[in-house]
Design a protein around this motif. Structure first.
Motif, PDB file in Angstrom:
ATOM      1  N   GLY A 242       0.841  -1.202   0.000  1.00 34.70           N
ATOM      2  CA  GLY A 242       0.000   0.000   0.000  1.00 34.70           C
ATOM      3  C   GLY A 242       0.870   1.243   0.000  1.00 34.70           C
ATOM      4  O   GLY A 242       2.074   1.190   0.217  1.00 34.70           O
ATOM      5  N   ASP A 243       0.266   2.386  -0.246  1.00 34.52           N
ATOM      6  CA  ASP A 243       1.009   3.637  -0.252  1.00 34.52           C
ATOM      7  C   ASP A 243       0.997   4.228   1.139  1.00 34.52           C
ATOM      8  O   ASP A 243       0.007   4.781   1.591  1.00 34.52           O
ATOM      9  CB  ASP A 243       0.383   4.610  -1.263  1.00 34.52           C
ATOM     10  N   GLU A 244       2.132   4.122   1.847  1.00 38.03           N
ATOM     11  CA  GLU A 244       2.215   4.604   3.212  1.00 38.03           C
ATOM     12  C   GLU A 244       2.357   6.124   3.287  1.00 38.03           C
ATOM     13  O   GLU A 244       2.410   6.699   4.360  1.00 38.03           O
ATOM     14  CB  GLU A 244       3.355   3.933   3.960  1.00 38.03           C
ATOM     15  N   HIS A 245       2.406   6.777   2.141  1.00 39.70           N
ATOM     16  CA  HIS A 245       2.535   8.226   2.120  1.00 39.70           C
ATOM     17  C   HIS A 245       1.209   8.908   1.805  1.00 39.70           C
ATOM     18  O   HIS A 245       1.182  10.063   1.412  1.00 39.70           O
ATOM     19  CB  HIS A 245       3.623   8.658   1.134  1.00 39.70           C
ATOM     20  N   THR A 246       0.109   8.190   1.966  1.00 39.17           N
ATOM     21  CA  THR A 246      -1.217   8.797   1.823  1.00 39.17           C
ATOM     22  C   THR A 246      -1.934   8.725   3.164  1.00 39.17           C
ATOM     23  O   THR A 246      -1.643   7.870   3.997  1.00 39.17           O
ATOM     24  CB  THR A 246      -2.072   8.093   0.741  1.00 39.17           C
TER      25      THR A 246
ATOM     26  N   GLU B 286       8.593   7.518   9.060  1.00 37.25           N
ATOM     27  CA  GLU B 286       9.443   6.888   8.043  1.00 37.25           C
ATOM     28  C   GLU B 286       9.527   7.722   6.773  1.00 37.25           C
ATOM     29  O   GLU B 286      10.213   7.353   5.831  1.00 37.25           O
ATOM     30  CB  GLU B 286       8.905   5.489   7.711  1.00 37.25           C
ATOM     31  N   ASN B 287       8.826   8.857   6.732  1.00 34.91           N
ATOM     32  CA  ASN B 287       8.785   9.702   5.546  1.00 34.91           C
ATOM     33  C   ASN B 287       9.510  11.010   5.861  1.00 34.91           C
ATOM     34  O   ASN B 287       8.909  11.983   6.301  1.00 34.91           O
ATOM     35  CB  ASN B 287       7.336   9.971   5.137  1.00 34.91           C
ATOM     36  N   ALA B 288      10.811  11.053   5.609  1.00 32.76           N
ATOM     37  CA  ALA B 288      11.628  12.221   5.937  1.00 32.76           C
ATOM     38  C   ALA B 288      11.287  13.443   5.091  1.00 32.76           C
ATOM     39  O   ALA B 288      11.723  14.543   5.396  1.00 32.76           O
ATOM     40  CB  ALA B 288      13.102  11.871   5.768  1.00 32.76           C
ATOM     41  N   ASP B 289      10.501  13.275   4.055  1.00 33.79           N
ATOM     42  CA  ASP B 289      10.180  14.383   3.163  1.00 33.79           C
ATOM     43  C   ASP B 289       9.146  15.354   3.734  1.00 33.79           C
ATOM     44  O   ASP B 289       9.013  16.467   3.224  1.00 33.79           O
ATOM     45  CB  ASP B 289       9.653  13.854   1.819  1.00 33.79           C
ATOM     46  N   VAL B 290       8.397  14.978   4.768  1.00 34.41           N
ATOM     47  CA  VAL B 290       7.277  15.813   5.209  1.00 34.41           C
ATOM     48  C   VAL B 290       7.614  16.763   6.352  1.00 34.41           C
ATOM     49  O   VAL B 290       6.925  17.756   6.544  1.00 34.41           O
ATOM     50  CB  VAL B 290       6.032  14.964   5.563  1.00 34.41           C
ATOM     51  N   GLY B 291       8.617  16.484   7.154  1.00 38.48           N
ATOM     52  CA  GLY B 291       9.003  17.386   8.231  1.00 38.48           C
ATOM     53  C   GLY B 291       8.308  17.155   9.556  1.00 38.48           C
ATOM     54  O   GLY B 291       8.549  17.873  10.524  1.00 38.48           O
ATOM     55  N   TYR B 292       7.418  16.209   9.634  1.00 41.78           N
ATOM     56  CA  TYR B 292       6.738  15.874  10.886  1.00 41.78           C
ATOM     57  C   TYR B 292       6.748  14.361  11.027  1.00 41.78           C
ATOM     58  O   TYR B 292       6.872  13.629  10.051  1.00 41.78           O
ATOM     59  CB  TYR B 292       5.302  16.414  10.918  1.00 41.78           C
TER      60      TYR B 292
ATOM     61  N   ALA C 240      -2.190  13.009  -0.133  1.00 39.32           N
ATOM     62  CA  ALA C 240      -0.776  12.669   0.013  1.00 39.32           C
ATOM     63  C   ALA C 240      -0.250  13.320   1.285  1.00 39.32           C
ATOM     64  O   ALA C 240      -0.612  14.464   1.603  1.00 39.32           O
ATOM     65  CB  ALA C 240       0.001  13.162  -1.201  1.00 39.32           C
ATOM     66  N   ALA C 241       0.599  12.632   2.024  1.00 38.17           N
ATOM     67  CA  ALA C 241       1.159  13.175   3.260  1.00 38.17           C
ATOM     68  C   ALA C 241       1.902  14.474   2.995  1.00 38.17           C
ATOM     69  O   ALA C 241       1.902  15.377   3.834  1.00 38.17           O
ATOM     70  CB  ALA C 241       2.074  12.151   3.924  1.00 38.17           C
ATOM     71  N   GLY C 242       2.511  14.608   1.846  1.00 33.11           N
ATOM     72  CA  GLY C 242       3.249  15.808   1.495  1.00 33.11           C
ATOM     73  C   GLY C 242       2.369  17.010   1.199  1.00 33.11           C
ATOM     74  O   GLY C 242       2.871  18.124   1.057  1.00 33.11           O
ATOM     75  N   THR C 243       1.060  16.811   1.129  1.00 35.73           N
ATOM     76  CA  THR C 243       0.118  17.914   0.914  1.00 35.73           C
ATOM     77  C   THR C 243       0.136  18.862   2.107  1.00 35.73           C
ATOM     78  O   THR C 243      -0.140  20.049   1.969  1.00 35.73           O
ATOM     79  CB  THR C 243      -1.311  17.363   0.727  1.00 35.73           C
ATOM     80  N   LEU C 244       0.456  18.340   3.270  1.00 37.59           N
ATOM     81  CA  LEU C 244       0.431  19.115   4.511  1.00 37.59           C
ATOM     82  C   LEU C 244       1.800  19.725   4.760  1.00 37.59           C
ATOM     83  O   LEU C 244       2.811  19.052   4.636  1.00 37.59           O
ATOM     84  CB  LEU C 244       0.058  18.201   5.678  1.00 37.59           C
ATOM     85  N   ASP C 245       1.812  21.018   5.109  1.00 36.08           N
ATOM     86  CA  ASP C 245       3.086  21.647   5.465  1.00 36.08           C
ATOM     87  C   ASP C 245       3.055  22.040   6.937  1.00 36.08           C
ATOM     88  O   ASP C 245       2.000  22.074   7.567  1.00 36.08           O
ATOM     89  CB  ASP C 245       3.400  22.838   4.555  1.00 36.08           C
ATOM     90  N   LEU C 246       4.223  22.344   7.483  1.00 31.59           N
ATOM     91  CA  LEU C 246       4.338  22.582   8.919  1.00 31.59           C
ATOM     92  C   LEU C 246       3.521  23.767   9.417  1.00 31.59           C
ATOM     93  O   LEU C 246       3.142  23.816  10.572  1.00 31.59           O
ATOM     94  CB  LEU C 246       5.813  22.774   9.300  1.00 31.59           C
ATOM     95  N   GLY C 247       3.232  24.725   8.574  1.00 28.26           N
ATOM     96  CA  GLY C 247       2.447  25.875   8.981  1.00 28.26           C
ATOM     97  C   GLY C 247       0.951  25.664   8.882  1.00 28.26           C
ATOM     98  O   GLY C 247       0.171  26.517   9.280  1.00 28.26           O
TER      99      GLY C 247
END
Length: 177
Positions: free
Chosen positions: A9-13, A101-107, A23-30
């Motif tokens: 499965g896609d663990e980044h959703t 496990e997803n270092a690209d998202v920042g959280y 997508a997990a990357g849709t969210l930013d820290l702000g």
């Protein structure tokens, strides 16, 4: 509700409480809210957001002194503990996503709620008041419990949230919604 990872499965959703997937990357820290395709606005909280987003600093300090955590990873009371209480009380209204496990998202953790950020703020305050009342009730001090209950009758959660958000937003460069 968070879903267990499925092999392949896609663990980044992230599946939102409304059933939409992002997508997990849709969210930013702000980000404090997510305008969803479902038409609703979902509250967003990340592990990197301070608990002072919801509660005054003095109260966070009191909670840190009073609450013993059992986690070596989180040795003091913090945002994940607040959202854990919300998740426990409203399991169907909160999605928790482990992004460690997803270092690209920042959280490492994110919680997305069925509530918008303002309602989520009220829920957090209401639950902390309940925790405080529970703690006072175990103090075996009827006078303290009675005094606390009297003060809470006059405590207006919505007014507190309005005032806290207004004061906090005036002082912060990056306001927490």
């Amino acid at each position: 509700m968070s879903q267990p990872r499925v092999p392949g499965g896609d663990e980044h959703t992230i599946e939102l409480p409304c059933g939409q997937t992002i997508a997990a990357g849709t969210l930013d820290l702000g980000m404090r809210e997510y305008e969803c395709d479902c038409g609703e606005t979902h509250g967003v909280v990340m592990d990197v957001h301070p608990p002072e987003r919801f509660l005054p600093e003095f109260l966070v300090e009191v909670l840190r002194e009073a609450i013993e955590t059992t986690s070596e990873e989180m040795p003091e009371f913090d945002t994940p503990h607040l959202l854990g209480v919300v998740l426990e009380e409203f399991p169907e209204a909160v999605t928790a996503h482990d992004a460690s496990e997803n270092a690209d998202v920042g959280y490492a953790m994110v919680w997305i709620t069925e509530f918008d950020s303002r309602r989520l703020h009220e829920v957090v305050v209401e639950l902390v008041v309940e925790l405080m009342e529970h703690a006072v009730s175990h103090a075996d001090d009827d006078e303290a419990l009675s005094s606390f209950e009297e003060e809470m009758v006059e405590f207006d959660v919505a007014a507190f949230v309005d005032q806290y958000r207004a004061e906090r937003d005036l002082e912060a460069e990056d306001p927490y919604a």
